[in-house]
Design a protein around this motif. Sequence first.
Motif, PDB file in Angstrom:
ATOM      1  N   ILE A  22       0.856  -1.188   0.000  1.00  0.00           N
ATOM      2  CA  ILE A  22       0.000   0.000   0.000  1.00  0.00           C
ATOM      3  C   ILE A  22       0.894   1.241   0.000  1.00  0.00           C
ATOM      4  N   HIS A  23       0.788   2.060  -1.034  1.00  0.00           N
ATOM      5  CA  HIS A  23       1.489   3.341  -1.086  1.00  0.00           C
ATOM      6  C   HIS A  23       0.461   4.433  -0.819  1.00  0.00           C
ATOM      7  N   TRP A  24       0.584   5.040   0.347  1.00  0.00           N
ATOM      8  CA  TRP A  24      -0.380   6.069   0.735  1.00  0.00           C
ATOM      9  C   TRP A  24       0.336   7.189   1.450  1.00  0.00           C
ATOM     10  N   PRO A  40       4.633  13.253 -15.562  1.00  0.00           N
ATOM     11  CA  PRO A  40       4.677  11.838 -15.948  1.00  0.00           C
ATOM     12  C   PRO A  40       5.313  11.006 -14.836  1.00  0.00           C
ATOM     13  N   TRP A  41       5.386   9.736 -15.065  1.00  0.00           N
ATOM     14  CA  TRP A  41       6.007   8.779 -14.155  1.00  0.00           C
ATOM     15  C   TRP A  41       5.170   8.590 -12.882  1.00  0.00           C
ATOM     16  N   ILE A  42       5.857   8.004 -11.897  1.00  0.00           N
ATOM     17  CA  ILE A  42       5.150   7.502 -10.721  1.00  0.00           C
ATOM     18  C   ILE A  42       4.720   8.626  -9.764  1.00  0.00           C
ATOM     19  N   GLY A  43       3.468   8.511  -9.284  1.00  0.00           N
ATOM     20  CA  GLY A  43       2.821   9.595  -8.551  1.00  0.00           C
ATOM     21  C   GLY A  43       3.498  10.026  -7.266  1.00  0.00           C
ATOM     22  N   GLU A  44       4.084   9.069  -6.533  1.00  0.00           N
ATOM     23  CA  GLU A  44       4.686   9.399  -5.238  1.00  0.00           C
ATOM     24  C   GLU A  44       6.007  10.159  -5.394  1.00  0.00           C
ATOM     25  N   TRP A  45       6.447  10.308  -6.655  1.00  0.00           N
ATOM     26  CA  TRP A  45       7.697  11.038  -6.918  1.00  0.00           C
ATOM     27  C   TRP A  45       7.443  12.500  -7.284  1.00  0.00           C
ATOM     28  N   ILE A  46       6.201  12.982  -7.146  1.00  0.00           N
ATOM     29  CA  ILE A  46       5.881  14.311  -7.674  1.00  0.00           C
ATOM     30  C   ILE A  46       6.697  15.420  -7.000  1.00  0.00           C
ATOM     31  N   LYS A  48       9.747  15.350  -6.082  1.00  0.00           N
ATOM     32  CA  LYS A  48      11.066  15.425  -6.723  1.00  0.00           C
ATOM     33  C   LYS A  48      10.950  15.866  -8.181  1.00  0.00           C
ATOM     34  N   HIS A  49       9.977  15.292  -8.889  1.00  0.00           N
ATOM     35  CA  HIS A  49       9.858  15.636 -10.312  1.00  0.00           C
ATOM     36  C   HIS A  49       9.533  17.100 -10.524  1.00  0.00           C
ATOM     37  N   ALA A  50       8.664  17.651  -9.667  1.00  0.00           N
ATOM     38  CA  ALA A  50       8.292  19.061  -9.812  1.00  0.00           C
ATOM     39  C   ALA A  50       9.198  19.961  -8.965  1.00  0.00           C
ATOM     40  N   LYS A  91       6.752   5.678   5.913  1.00  0.00           N
ATOM     41  CA  LYS A  91       7.360   6.937   5.471  1.00  0.00           C
ATOM     42  C   LYS A  91       7.986   6.703   4.113  1.00  0.00           C
ATOM     43  N   HIS A  92       7.527   7.433   3.113  1.00  0.00           N
ATOM     44  CA  HIS A  92       8.135   7.302   1.773  1.00  0.00           C
ATOM     45  C   HIS A  92       9.224   8.358   1.605  1.00  0.00           C
ATOM     46  N   HIS A  93       9.729   8.498   0.361  1.00  0.00           N
ATOM     47  CA  HIS A  93      10.845   9.426   0.131  1.00  0.00           C
ATOM     48  C   HIS A  93      10.489  10.868   0.501  1.00  0.00           C
ATOM     49  N   ASP A  94       9.201  11.211   0.506  1.00  0.00           N
ATOM     50  CA  ASP A  94       8.831  12.602   0.829  1.00  0.00           C
ATOM     51  C   ASP A  94       8.983  12.925   2.313  1.00  0.00           C
ATOM     52  N   PHE A 135       6.121  -2.749   7.416  1.00  0.00           N
ATOM     53  CA  PHE A 135       6.257  -1.320   7.126  1.00  0.00           C
ATOM     54  C   PHE A 135       7.305  -1.037   6.073  1.00  0.00           C
ATOM     55  N   TYR A 136       6.888  -0.354   5.003  1.00  0.00           N
ATOM     56  CA  TYR A 136       7.841   0.264   4.074  1.00  0.00           C
ATOM     57  C   TYR A 136       8.431   1.453   4.819  1.00  0.00           C
ATOM     58  N   TYR A 137       9.766   1.606   4.775  1.00  0.00           N
ATOM     59  CA  TYR A 137      10.395   2.790   5.362  1.00  0.00           C
ATOM     60  C   TYR A 137      11.567   3.211   4.474  1.00  0.00           C
ATOM     61  N   PHE A 190      12.798  -1.754   3.543  1.00  0.00           N
ATOM     62  CA  PHE A 190      13.662  -0.634   3.157  1.00  0.00           C
ATOM     63  C   PHE A 190      13.699  -0.563   1.631  1.00  0.00           C
ATOM     64  N   ASP A 191      14.036   0.615   1.104  1.00  0.00           N
ATOM     65  CA  ASP A 191      14.009   0.811  -0.358  1.00  0.00           C
ATOM     66  C   ASP A 191      15.195   1.675  -0.791  1.00  0.00           C
ATOM     67  N   THR A 192      15.502   1.638  -2.060  1.00  0.00           N
ATOM     68  CA  THR A 192      16.532   2.476  -2.710  1.00  0.00           C
ATOM     69  C   THR A 192      17.720   2.829  -1.793  1.00  0.00           C
ATOM     70  N   PRO A 193      18.637   1.885  -1.623  1.00  0.00           N
ATOM     71  CA  PRO A 193      19.756   2.127  -0.699  1.00  0.00           C
ATOM     72  C   PRO A 193      20.622   3.338  -1.052  1.00  0.00           C
ATOM     73  N   GLY A 232      13.900  -5.940  -9.215  1.00  0.00           N
ATOM     74  CA  GLY A 232      13.590  -4.538  -9.462  1.00  0.00           C
ATOM     75  C   GLY A 232      12.084  -4.328  -9.436  1.00  0.00           C
ATOM     76  N   ASP A 233      11.651  -3.073  -9.356  1.00  0.00           N
ATOM     77  CA  ASP A 233      10.224  -2.781  -9.377  1.00  0.00           C
ATOM     78  C   ASP A 233       9.614  -3.336 -10.676  1.00  0.00           C
ATOM     79  N   ASN A 234       8.576  -4.116 -10.538  1.00  0.00           N
ATOM     80  CA  ASN A 234       7.886  -4.730 -11.681  1.00  0.00           C
ATOM     81  C   ASN A 234       8.783  -5.617 -12.529  1.00  0.00           C
TER      82      ASN A 234
HETATM   83  O1  H79 Z   1       8.045   2.942  -3.649  1.00  0.00           O
HETATM   84  C1  H79 Z   1       8.071   2.692  -5.027  1.00  0.00           C
HETATM   85  C2  H79 Z   1       8.905   3.707  -5.755  1.00  0.00           C
HETATM   86  O2  H79 Z   1       8.571   5.027  -5.401  1.00  0.00           O
HETATM   87  C3  H79 Z   1      10.270   3.348  -5.284  1.00  0.00           C
HETATM   88  N1  H79 Z   1      10.243   1.901  -5.193  1.00  0.00           N
HETATM   89  C4  H79 Z   1       8.883   1.464  -5.340  1.00  0.00           C
HETATM   90  C5  H79 Z   1       8.594   0.262  -4.485  1.00  0.00           C
HETATM   91  C6  H79 Z   1      11.299   3.847  -6.164  1.00  0.00           C
HETATM   92  N2  H79 Z   1      12.224   4.673  -5.756  1.00  0.00           N
HETATM   93  N3  H79 Z   1      13.027   4.911  -6.741  1.00  0.00           N
HETATM   94  N4  H79 Z   1      12.597   4.258  -7.778  1.00  0.00           N
HETATM   95  C7  H79 Z   1      11.525   3.547  -7.478  1.00  0.00           C
HETATM   96  C8  H79 Z   1      13.248   4.314  -9.064  1.00  0.00           C
HETATM   97  C9  H79 Z   1      13.072   5.664  -9.561  1.00  0.00           C
HETATM   98  C10 H79 Z   1      13.537   5.963 -10.751  1.00  0.00           C
HETATM   99  C11 H79 Z   1      13.535   7.283 -11.230  1.00  0.00           C
HETATM  100 FE1  H79 Z   1      12.354   8.159 -12.432  1.00  0.00          FE
HETATM  101  C12 H79 Z   1      14.251   7.662 -12.339  1.00  0.00           C
HETATM  102  C13 H79 Z   1      13.005   8.389 -10.619  1.00  0.00           C
HETATM  103  C14 H79 Z   1      13.357   9.482 -11.395  1.00  0.00           C
HETATM  104  C15 H79 Z   1      14.091   9.042 -12.494  1.00  0.00           C
HETATM  105  C16 H79 Z   1      11.411   6.835 -13.635  1.00  0.00           C
HETATM  106  C17 H79 Z   1      11.533   8.072 -14.219  1.00  0.00           C
HETATM  107  C18 H79 Z   1      10.744   6.952 -12.461  1.00  0.00           C
HETATM  108  C19 H79 Z   1      10.425   8.259 -12.323  1.00  0.00           C
HETATM  109  C20 H79 Z   1      10.943   8.983 -13.417  1.00  0.00           C
END
Ligand code: H79
Length: 570
Positions: A22-24, A40-46, A48-50, A91-94, A135-137, A190-193, A232-234
Motif C-alpha cells: 500500500i502506497h499512501w 509523468p512517471w510515478i505519482g509518489e515522486w511528484i 522530486k519531479h516538480a 514513510k516514503h521518500h517525501d 512497514f515500508y520505510y 527498506f528501499d533504494t539504498p 527490481g520494481d515490476n
Molecule cells: O516505492 C516505489 C517507488 O517510489 C520506489 N520503489 C517502489 C517500491 C522507487 N524509488 N526509486 N525508484 C523507485 C526508481 C526511480 C527511478 C527514477 Fe524516475 C528515475 C526516478 C526518477 C528518475 C522513472 C523516471 C521513475 C520516475 C521517473
Amino acid sequence: MMSKDTSHFMDWWREARFGLFIHWGLYAIPAGVWRGTLYPWIGEWIMKHARIPVKDYEQLATQFYPVKFDAESWVSLAKRAGMKYITITSKHHDGFALYKSRVSPYNIVDATPYKRDPIKELAEECSRQGIKLCFYYSQSQDWHHPNGIGNDWDFKPDEEKDFQEYLDNKVKPQLKELLTQYGPIGMIWFDTPKSITKEQSLELKAYVKSIQSDCLVSGRIGNGVGDYASLGDNQHPAGPVHGDFETPCTLNDTWGYKSCDDNWKTVEELIDLLVNCVSKGVNYLLNVGPTAEGIIPAESIERLEAVGQWLKVNGEAVYATGATPYPGEHGDVRISQKGNTLYLMFKKWPGERFTLFGLKNRVLNARFLADARIFVEYTQSVLSTDNNLARLDLLLPEESPDSLVTVLALDLDSVPSVDMRILQQADYSIRLPAHQAGIGENPSGVTECLPIGIMSNWNDPRTALDWSFEVHTPGRFRVALELQMHRKRPELYGTFPVTVQIGEASVKGEAGSINISRDESGDPFHTARAELGEIDITQTGTISAAMRLGKAIQNGADGMPFASIVLEPK
Ligand code: H79
C-alpha cells in the motif's frame, strides 16, 4: 544430535507467496498534477519531479483528511485477495510519517486535521483478521530532511550532507517507534539504498533485530545484507532464482495514487504474473494506491478480488510451495511443487492432449484443483530410442476446467525428480534461455544476470553461448530471439548482428531496438522479439546450438541483453 526443530523466522514469508503493498501519503492529494501541470512517471515522486520546495509540499498536510479511510475494509480486501501480508508506506521518500511520531511533527497525527493514526488502526485490524503487517520505510531518500538523500533544491548536494546524522536522528528513532507502538511487525521494507554504506546497512539491520528479533529486513536495506533479495520494481524472474526473492509490482503504472493512470493490468495478466513468480519460488507483492480520501480505486478492488477467487480454488499450488524442479520452462505451463505433488499451471489450455517430458517419478493420481471429479487418463513411458526420455501423456478435457489458469495436481510416488537436460516440449517448441547457456571463451567477462535471466556485458564476438538439447520430433523450425531491453532508453541499444547455429544449420539476423514500447511506469525492462529465420532439424537425440555476435558492440548499455532463443515448429 541435530535439532529436530527446523522452524525458521522466514517460514511465514516463504509460505505466504502473495502480499499487498500500500502506497499512501500526501502525494495522493496532487495525484500526479502540480499547479496545473500533469507530471509523468510515478505519482509518489511528484515532489522530486516538480522540485516542490519543502515549505510548499508541507502545505499538503493541512489538506489531508481521508474521511473514507477504513482499516477493516483495507485488511479484508487483502484477505479476500488471498494475500498473507500487508506492507504499507510508514514513510516514503517525501519524509512524511503516516503514523504518530514523536521524532518529527511531520506526521499524520500532528500535521493534518485528520489527527488519527491509520497505522494503529491497521495494526489492530491485521491482528484481528490474522494477517502480517509490515512497514515500508525509506531509509536513504528523505526529501524533507536536510541530511536525507535526494533533495538538492532545498538543501545541500547529497555529497555534502551528513547522512549519518539523519540516520541517527530520524531513521533509527522512527524505526524504534514503528517497532514498539504497533505490536509484532513482519518486516521493515527498506528501499533504494543509494549511497548507504555496508556498515550503515548492517547497523540498521542490527537495530531492527535488537527491538524485534523476528522482524525481517528487505533486500533493499542495501549492500546485500537483507534477509532476502528483491527484484527490481515490476521485474519478473525469467529463470530460476537462488535464495529468497520478492518482486514488488503495480496494478497500473504508479504506486502512489494518480488520477489519470488507467493502464490497468488485466486479471489474466495478473494471474499469469503470479503463477510465474510461484513457479520460481518468488513472492509477489502487489500494490494499491488509495486516494487522498482513503479509497482504494474500484479498478484495483475488482482485480484483487478476481485473483482471490482464483486462489480460493488454486491456492494449494501457491502457498507454501517450492519452485519448479525443472531447470527451464515448459511453454505455457508454469510448475510448482509441495511434498510429493507437482502442480502444472496451464496459462493456455493445451486441449485434449498434453505431454510432460522428463518427469522420472511414478504418477499415482492426477486431479484438477478446480474440479476433483474430472477423471484424467494418463500413461507413462521411457523411450530408450530417444536417449531415455521420460514422458507422461495426459488425456485432458477439451475445455479447460478453470476459466483462467487451470491447475492440474500430480500426486507422485516420491519427491519430484526430473531430467535436467533441455527438452523439446509437447508443442514441439524448444527454448534456449540465457540462464541455461554455456559461456565459451570469455575474455571480456560476459556474465549471466540472474534472476531476471539475461546476459550482461555480452558485447564480444569472441564469446559464444552454447547449449545442447534433446529432440524427439525433428522438423522445420522458426528461430526467434528474445531480448529484455530498457524501456526508457531504447536508443542506447542499436541492433545486434547475430549468428545462431543449430546442429548443422545456421541463421543470421539482426536483433535490437524493435517493438520497444514506452510507458509511464519507468520500469526497467521490456521484452523485444526478433524473428531470425528458419532452420531444419533432421534427427532425434542430442543437438547442439551456439550463438555469436557478428561484431563487437559498443552501445554503452551493457552489451546485448539476451534472454532466450525460441525454436517453434513451422
Ligand atoms: O516505492 C516505489 C517507488 O517510489 C520506489 N520503489 C517502489 C517500491 C522507487 N524509488 N526509486 N525508484 C523507485 C526508481 C526511480 C527511478 C527514477 Fe524516475 C528515475 C526516478 C526518477 C528518475 C522513472 C523516471 C521513475 C520516475 C521517473
